[in-house]
Design an enzyme around this catalytic site. Sequence first.
Site, PDB file in Angstrom:
ATOM      1  N   LYS A  45      21.482  73.274 -21.108  1.00  0.00           N
ATOM      2  CA  LYS A  45      21.868  73.141 -22.523  1.00  0.00           C
ATOM      3  C   LYS A  45      21.214  74.271 -23.329  1.00  0.00           C
ATOM      4  O   LYS A  45      20.036  74.567 -23.129  1.00  0.00           O
ATOM      5  CB  LYS A  45      21.385  71.762 -23.028  1.00  0.00           C
ATOM      6  CG  LYS A  45      21.477  71.548 -24.521  1.00  0.00           C
ATOM      7  CD  LYS A  45      22.880  71.282 -24.979  1.00  0.00           C
ATOM      8  CE  LYS A  45      23.022  71.361 -26.482  1.00  0.00           C
ATOM      9  NZ  LYS A  45      24.433  71.531 -26.901  1.00  0.00           N
ATOM     10  N   ASN A  69      33.916  68.828 -30.116  1.00  0.00           N
ATOM     11  CA  ASN A  69      32.503  68.508 -30.359  1.00  0.00           C
ATOM     12  C   ASN A  69      31.905  69.432 -31.404  1.00  0.00           C
ATOM     13  O   ASN A  69      32.349  70.565 -31.592  1.00  0.00           O
ATOM     14  CB  ASN A  69      31.704  68.568 -29.045  1.00  0.00           C
ATOM     15  CG  ASN A  69      31.123  69.947 -28.776  1.00  0.00           C
ATOM     16  OD1 ASN A  69      30.063  70.300 -29.314  1.00  0.00           O
ATOM     17  ND2 ASN A  69      31.816  70.748 -27.986  1.00  0.00           N
ATOM     18  N   LEU A  73      23.887  72.492 -31.329  1.00  0.00           N
ATOM     19  CA  LEU A  73      22.740  72.980 -30.539  1.00  0.00           C
ATOM     20  C   LEU A  73      21.448  72.181 -30.733  1.00  0.00           C
ATOM     21  O   LEU A  73      20.366  72.747 -30.904  1.00  0.00           O
ATOM     22  CB  LEU A  73      22.477  74.471 -30.823  1.00  0.00           C
ATOM     23  CG  LEU A  73      23.613  75.447 -30.528  1.00  0.00           C
ATOM     24  CD1 LEU A  73      23.139  76.888 -30.710  1.00  0.00           C
ATOM     25  CD2 LEU A  73      24.167  75.269 -29.122  1.00  0.00           C
ATOM     26  N   ASN A 127      24.213  82.678 -25.433  1.00  0.00           N
ATOM     27  CA  ASN A 127      25.298  81.953 -26.105  1.00  0.00           C
ATOM     28  C   ASN A 127      25.543  82.587 -27.468  1.00  0.00           C
ATOM     29  O   ASN A 127      24.910  82.236 -28.452  1.00  0.00           O
ATOM     30  CB  ASN A 127      24.922  80.466 -26.223  1.00  0.00           C
ATOM     31  CG  ASN A 127      25.992  79.662 -26.943  1.00  0.00           C
ATOM     32  OD1 ASN A 127      27.057  80.193 -27.279  1.00  0.00           O
ATOM     33  ND2 ASN A 127      25.711  78.386 -27.175  1.00  0.00           N
ATOM     34  N   CYS A 130      28.649  79.823 -30.003  1.00  0.00           N
ATOM     35  CA  CYS A 130      28.695  78.416 -30.404  1.00  0.00           C
ATOM     36  C   CYS A 130      29.372  78.302 -31.771  1.00  0.00           C
ATOM     37  O   CYS A 130      28.903  78.873 -32.755  1.00  0.00           O
ATOM     38  CB  CYS A 130      27.302  77.818 -30.466  1.00  0.00           C
ATOM     39  SG  CYS A 130      27.383  76.088 -30.947  1.00  0.00           S
ATOM     40  N   ASN A 195      33.851  79.874 -24.379  1.00  0.00           N
ATOM     41  CA  ASN A 195      33.245  78.760 -25.083  1.00  0.00           C
ATOM     42  C   ASN A 195      34.408  78.000 -25.740  1.00  0.00           C
ATOM     43  O   ASN A 195      35.570  78.313 -25.491  1.00  0.00           O
ATOM     44  CB  ASN A 195      32.226  79.261 -26.116  1.00  0.00           C
ATOM     45  CG  ASN A 195      31.143  78.220 -26.391  1.00  0.00           C
ATOM     46  OD1 ASN A 195      31.432  77.038 -26.523  1.00  0.00           O
ATOM     47  ND2 ASN A 195      29.902  78.650 -26.486  1.00  0.00           N
ATOM     48  N   THR A 196      34.134  77.034 -26.586  1.00  0.00           N
ATOM     49  CA  THR A 196      35.203  76.184 -27.122  1.00  0.00           C
ATOM     50  C   THR A 196      36.059  76.898 -28.175  1.00  0.00           C
ATOM     51  O   THR A 196      35.624  77.865 -28.799  1.00  0.00           O
ATOM     52  CB  THR A 196      34.586  74.920 -27.748  1.00  0.00           C
ATOM     53  OG1 THR A 196      33.588  75.342 -28.682  1.00  0.00           O
ATOM     54  CG2 THR A 196      33.970  74.028 -26.704  1.00  0.00           C
ATOM     55  N   GLY A 246      36.738  76.714 -18.761  1.00  0.00           N
ATOM     56  CA  GLY A 246      37.754  76.171 -19.662  1.00  0.00           C
ATOM     57  C   GLY A 246      38.706  75.217 -18.974  1.00  0.00           C
ATOM     58  O   GLY A 246      39.661  75.635 -18.333  1.00  0.00           O
ATOM     59  N   GLY A 247      38.403  73.938 -19.078  1.00  0.00           N
ATOM     60  CA  GLY A 247      39.327  72.918 -18.576  1.00  0.00           C
ATOM     61  C   GLY A 247      39.376  72.783 -17.074  1.00  0.00           C
ATOM     62  O   GLY A 247      40.333  72.219 -16.533  1.00  0.00           O
TER      63      GLY A 247
HETATM   64  C1  LIG Z   1      29.685  68.322 -25.726  1.00  0.00           C
HETATM   65  C2  LIG Z   1      29.667  69.787 -25.445  1.00  0.00           C
HETATM   66  C3  LIG Z   1      28.501  70.520 -25.675  1.00  0.00           C
HETATM   67  C4  LIG Z   1      28.462  71.892 -25.416  1.00  0.00           C
HETATM   68  N1  LIG Z   1      27.306  72.578 -25.624  1.00  0.00           N
HETATM   69  C5  LIG Z   1      27.241  73.898 -25.301  1.00  0.00           C
HETATM   70  C6  LIG Z   1      26.022  74.613 -25.411  1.00  0.00           C
HETATM   71  O1  LIG Z   1      24.965  74.075 -25.773  1.00  0.00           O
HETATM   72  N2  LIG Z   1      26.027  75.933 -25.101  1.00  0.00           N
HETATM   73  C7  LIG Z   1      27.137  76.587 -24.656  1.00  0.00           C
HETATM   74  O2  LIG Z   1      27.086  77.781 -24.373  1.00  0.00           O
HETATM   75  N3  LIG Z   1      28.314  75.922 -24.516  1.00  0.00           N
HETATM   76  C8  LIG Z   1      28.378  74.607 -24.818  1.00  0.00           C
HETATM   77  N4  LIG Z   1      29.555  73.917 -24.653  1.00  0.00           N
HETATM   78  C9  LIG Z   1      30.746  74.656 -24.169  1.00  0.00           C
HETATM   79  C10 LIG Z   1      30.928  74.531 -22.654  1.00  0.00           C
HETATM   80  O3  LIG Z   1      29.825  75.064 -21.942  1.00  0.00           O
HETATM   81  C11 LIG Z   1      32.227  75.225 -22.207  1.00  0.00           C
HETATM   82  O4  LIG Z   1      32.133  76.605 -22.488  1.00  0.00           O
HETATM   83  C12 LIG Z   1      33.457  74.669 -22.897  1.00  0.00           C
HETATM   84  O5  LIG Z   1      33.351  73.271 -23.068  1.00  0.00           O
HETATM   85  C13 LIG Z   1      34.752  74.966 -22.123  1.00  0.00           C
HETATM   86  O6  LIG Z   1      34.711  74.426 -20.825  1.00  0.00           O
HETATM   87  P1  LIG Z   1      35.351  72.988 -20.436  1.00  0.00           P
HETATM   88  O7  LIG Z   1      36.748  72.996 -20.967  1.00  0.00           O
HETATM   89  O8  LIG Z   1      35.276  72.916 -18.940  1.00  0.00           O
HETATM   90  O9  LIG Z   1      34.503  71.971 -21.100  1.00  0.00           O
HETATM   91  C14 LIG Z   1      29.628  72.548 -24.916  1.00  0.00           C
HETATM   92  C15 LIG Z   1      30.779  71.808 -24.658  1.00  0.00           C
HETATM   93  C16 LIG Z   1      30.818  70.449 -24.907  1.00  0.00           C
HETATM   94  C17 LIG Z   1      32.086  69.688 -24.624  1.00  0.00           C
END
Ligand SMILES: Cc1cc2nc3c(=O)[nH]c(=O)nc-3n(C[C@H](O)[C@H](O)[C@H](O)COP(=O)(O)O)c2cc1C
Length: 306
Positions: A45, A69, A73, A127, A130, A195-196, A246-247
């Site tokens: 994290k 979400n 952080l 990161n 975010c 990232n998201t 991603g997904g």
């Molecule tokens: C609840 C949650 C918390 C996250 N926290 C972080 C984080 O602290 N640092 C980071 O670089 N990405 C964070 N992410 C992003 C994920 O690491 C990832 O890049 C993103 O969710 C896309 O991948 P996924 O579709 O497999 O979840 C977070 C994602 C989720 C869903």
Amino acid sequence: MIDLKVRIGKEIFKNPVWAASGTFGNGEEFEGFLDLTEIGAVVTKTVTYKPRKGNTVPRVVETPSGLLNSIGLENKGVECFKKEQLPFLQDLGVKTVVSIAGETPEEFEKCAEKLTGKNKPDAIEINLSCPNVRHKGTGCRLFAQDPKITEKITAAIKKKTRGPVITKLTPNVTDIGEIARAAENGGADAVSLVNTYLGMAVNAEEMRPVLGNVTGGVSGPAIKPMALRAVWEVYNEVDIPVIGIGGIMTGEDAAEFILAGASAIQVGTANFIDPGRCAGVLKELKEYLLRKKIKKVSELIGKLKV
Ligand SMILES: Cc1cc2nc3c(=O)[nH]c(=O)nc-3n(C[C@H](O)[C@H](O)[C@H](O)COP(=O)(O)O)c2cc1C
């Protein structure tokens, strides 16, 4: 007998299936759901120099085929992380990639400094992407929206640490290839993406936003096609390894990202549905490689027939 090894900078990871930052705690929370020593690495994290409380609740909401979400952080700060959380994975011998962030470029540096010397992690993921925190004095919402700041922070962290540096990119840009190139120019050993995606949810009945922070980041299967395209684009733009995120829910999803150019992949949202999913993805990826008679996973990277 499949060779799954992945090299990032000078570091060799035993396989390309990693747990994504923020979706796997600091590893300890997932003990008992899978053999942590099996997976390629855990990205912890994101930690910051000082402790952070995170955003107002609610911070997570389900969306069609995804998750939105705005955690913001939340963490106890790098000092506490180093003492109390990092040793768990290191004692197990699990490759540990520590994700760091800051509100200013200087905070990133101070955080990285704390992670040098004895017991340093195997790699650092910066990161810069975010979507749920505000940055001071940069004029941009996310550091990874600006190629100059991306290069500057990457170069600064590269100077502070001896291990590999991975720069994590945001998909919320016009040209992600340009940002990836900036990270490469800054000396990144790899880029990870995505990232998201910025998003929001509205409660029409109560006429208010669902998240306390109003906006958040979308993840999960809903973003996979966009993430695949981003990985493909970046793979064609830079010479350093690309880590796809991603997904990803299955081994076949992982294979799709590797075909599009990823050297390794990270499993995120899937961990919330099945905490043992990283091990499942690894097993299914091995089955895919066996079926396709591929002996080295590196032979699959970017082998999309276009
Ligand atoms: C609840 C949650 C918390 C996250 N926290 C972080 C984080 O602290 N640092 C980071 O670089 N990405 C964070 N992410 C992003 C994920 O690491 C990832 O890049 C993103 O969710 C896309 O991948 P996924 O579709 O497999 O979840 C977070 C994602 C989720 C869903």
